[in-house]
Design a protein around this motif. Structure first.
Motif, PDB file in Angstrom:
ATOM      1  N   LYS A 160      21.855 -56.042 -34.805  1.00 18.95           N
ATOM      2  CA  LYS A 160      21.022 -54.857 -34.614  1.00 18.95           C
ATOM      3  C   LYS A 160      21.699 -53.644 -35.254  1.00 18.95           C
ATOM      4  CE  LYS A 160      18.091 -57.123 -32.077  1.00 18.95           C
ATOM      5  NZ  LYS A 160      16.743 -57.455 -32.592  1.00 18.95           N
ATOM      6  N   ALA A 161      20.888 -52.661 -35.568  1.00 19.89           N
ATOM      7  CA  ALA A 161      21.397 -51.372 -36.025  1.00 19.89           C
ATOM      8  C   ALA A 161      21.348 -50.391 -34.861  1.00 19.89           C
ATOM      9  CB  ALA A 161      20.557 -50.853 -37.175  1.00 19.89           C
ATOM     10  N   VAL A 162      22.431 -49.662 -34.674  1.00 28.04           N
ATOM     11  CA  VAL A 162      22.451 -48.551 -33.723  1.00 28.04           C
ATOM     12  C   VAL A 162      22.628 -47.290 -34.561  1.00 28.04           C
ATOM     13  CG1 VAL A 162      23.558 -47.504 -31.720  1.00 28.04           C
ATOM     14  CG2 VAL A 162      23.474 -50.007 -31.935  1.00 28.04           C
ATOM     15  N   VAL A 163      21.620 -46.439 -34.575  1.00 26.23           N
ATOM     16  CA  VAL A 163      21.688 -45.247 -35.417  1.00 26.23           C
ATOM     17  C   VAL A 163      21.686 -43.985 -34.561  1.00 26.23           C
ATOM     18  CG1 VAL A 163      20.653 -46.356 -37.431  1.00 26.23           C
ATOM     19  CG2 VAL A 163      19.188 -45.194 -35.801  1.00 26.23           C
ATOM     20  N   VAL A 164      22.556 -43.087 -34.914  1.00 29.68           N
ATOM     21  CA  VAL A 164      22.642 -41.776 -34.266  1.00 29.68           C
ATOM     22  C   VAL A 164      22.062 -40.759 -35.240  1.00 29.68           C
ATOM     23  CG1 VAL A 164      24.178 -40.019 -33.315  1.00 29.68           C
ATOM     24  CG2 VAL A 164      24.689 -42.450 -32.970  1.00 29.68           C
ATOM     25  N   VAL A 165      20.987 -40.093 -34.814  1.00 24.48           N
ATOM     26  CA  VAL A 165      20.298 -39.128 -35.672  1.00 24.48           C
ATOM     27  C   VAL A 165      20.556 -37.721 -35.132  1.00 24.48           C
ATOM     28  CG1 VAL A 165      18.109 -38.461 -36.733  1.00 24.48           C
ATOM     29  CG2 VAL A 165      18.505 -40.857 -36.066  1.00 24.48           C
ATOM     30  N   PRO A 166      21.468 -36.969 -35.735  1.00 23.99           N
ATOM     31  CA  PRO A 166      21.744 -35.610 -35.272  1.00 23.99           C
ATOM     32  C   PRO A 166      20.546 -34.689 -35.451  1.00 23.99           C
ATOM     33  CG  PRO A 166      23.576 -36.439 -36.582  1.00 23.99           C
ATOM     34  CD  PRO A 166      22.425 -37.396 -36.766  1.00 23.99           C
TER      35      PRO A 166
END
Length: 293
Positions: A160-166
């Protein structure tokens, strides 16, 4: 007519302008013949007057539709945008790939994904985002004589991808100004070796060694200094089990790859530490651009 294009994460640490993969966060466009031009925009950018007009999409679509048909016709475009804009998840590449695919579909001209990819190079000179947007999966790409040469590897469902979008952007143009005109030979060799190693690891599915391969000395840390909290994002993701954690494109989004069982724990730790940011768990995408009549 329906066109769907995935978000992408490029560079992947040392793979500067060459490596990228697709994630299952898609922009979708519905296109119908019309007596006059009509545009409706939903989701990301719907409240932004510049984005709402979808000028980039329309310019590329109209240019290529006329090239293919020798006609100028009107259409109704309904945009459903899910890819965050100017956050390092390939929103511009998604627009380019979608508009080209839509133009060929609307013109009724047969085409291949490779043709779309090479046409996309006219609007985006770096292949690391446009290639996975077209092809899906993990891609290593290079450009030779105006053509993209690439190799794809499908990605397994257990990752899976875990993305943090500021909540702030880092423009690609601005982020390139912080990069030096010249690099030390040791820096180039360091990143070249890890980019090569990362490619081998993806192709052989040797995920547990990605943490070593994801290190970089060309661009990543220099860009992250524009938003120093990203160093904490990276450190926290790796601490809680991420296989790799890298700046997505030129930022500001941070991309982590994880086993499915570890993704919720990583996401929760990031949400707790950075409540002001969006943290998403996403499937990886193996399909790239999809079109339907």
């Amino acid at each position: 007519m329906f066109v769907s294009v995935p978000a992408t994460s490029a560079n992947l640490g040392p793979g500067f302008d060459t490596l990228g993969l697709a994630v299952d966060l898609r922009n979708e466009i519905i296109i119908k013949p019309s007596k006059f031009l009509s545009i409706s925009t939903h989701g990301e950018g719907a409240d932004n007057p510049k984005i709402k007009k979808n000028t980039l999409f329309l310019n590329i679509f109209n240019e290529n539709y006329k090239r293919l048909t020798k006609r100028t016709d009107n259409f109704r475009f309904e945009f459903h945008n899910r890819i965050p804009i100017s956050r390092g998840l390939g929103s511009s590449s998604a627009v380019i790939v979608a508009s080209l695919s839509a133009a060929y579909e609307a013109a009724g001209v047969k085409y291949t994904k490779r043709e779309i990819l090479n046409q996309a190079l006219r609007y985006e000179s770096h292949p690391d985002n446009i290639t996975p947007a077209v092809m899906g999966g993990f891609n290593v790409a290079c450009v030779e004589n105006g053509r993209v040469y690439s190799k794809k590897r499908r990605l397994p469902d257990y990752l899976k991808a875990v993305v943090v979008v500021p909540n702030r952007t880092i423009s690609t143009a601005k982020s390139r100004t912080v990069l030096p005109k010249m690099y030390k030979k040791e820096e180039a060799v360091y990143s070249l070796s890890r980019s090569s190693y990362m490619t081998a690891l993806f192709m052989s599915e040797s995920w547990d060694l990605l943490r070593i391969a994801a290190k970089d000395k060309l661009h990543q840390s220099r860009r992250m200094k524009m938003m120093p909290e990203l160093f904490d994002v990276q450190k926290l993701a790796l601490k809680h089990g991420a296989l790799m954690s890298t700046l997505s494109g030129s930022g500001s989004t941070f991309f982590s790859l994880a086993y499915e069982k570890d993704a919720p724990k990583i996401a929760q730790s990031l949400r707790s530490r950075f409540p002001q940011y969006r943290v998403l768990i996403l499937d990886l995408d193996n399909y790239g651009v999809i079109t339907k009549d």
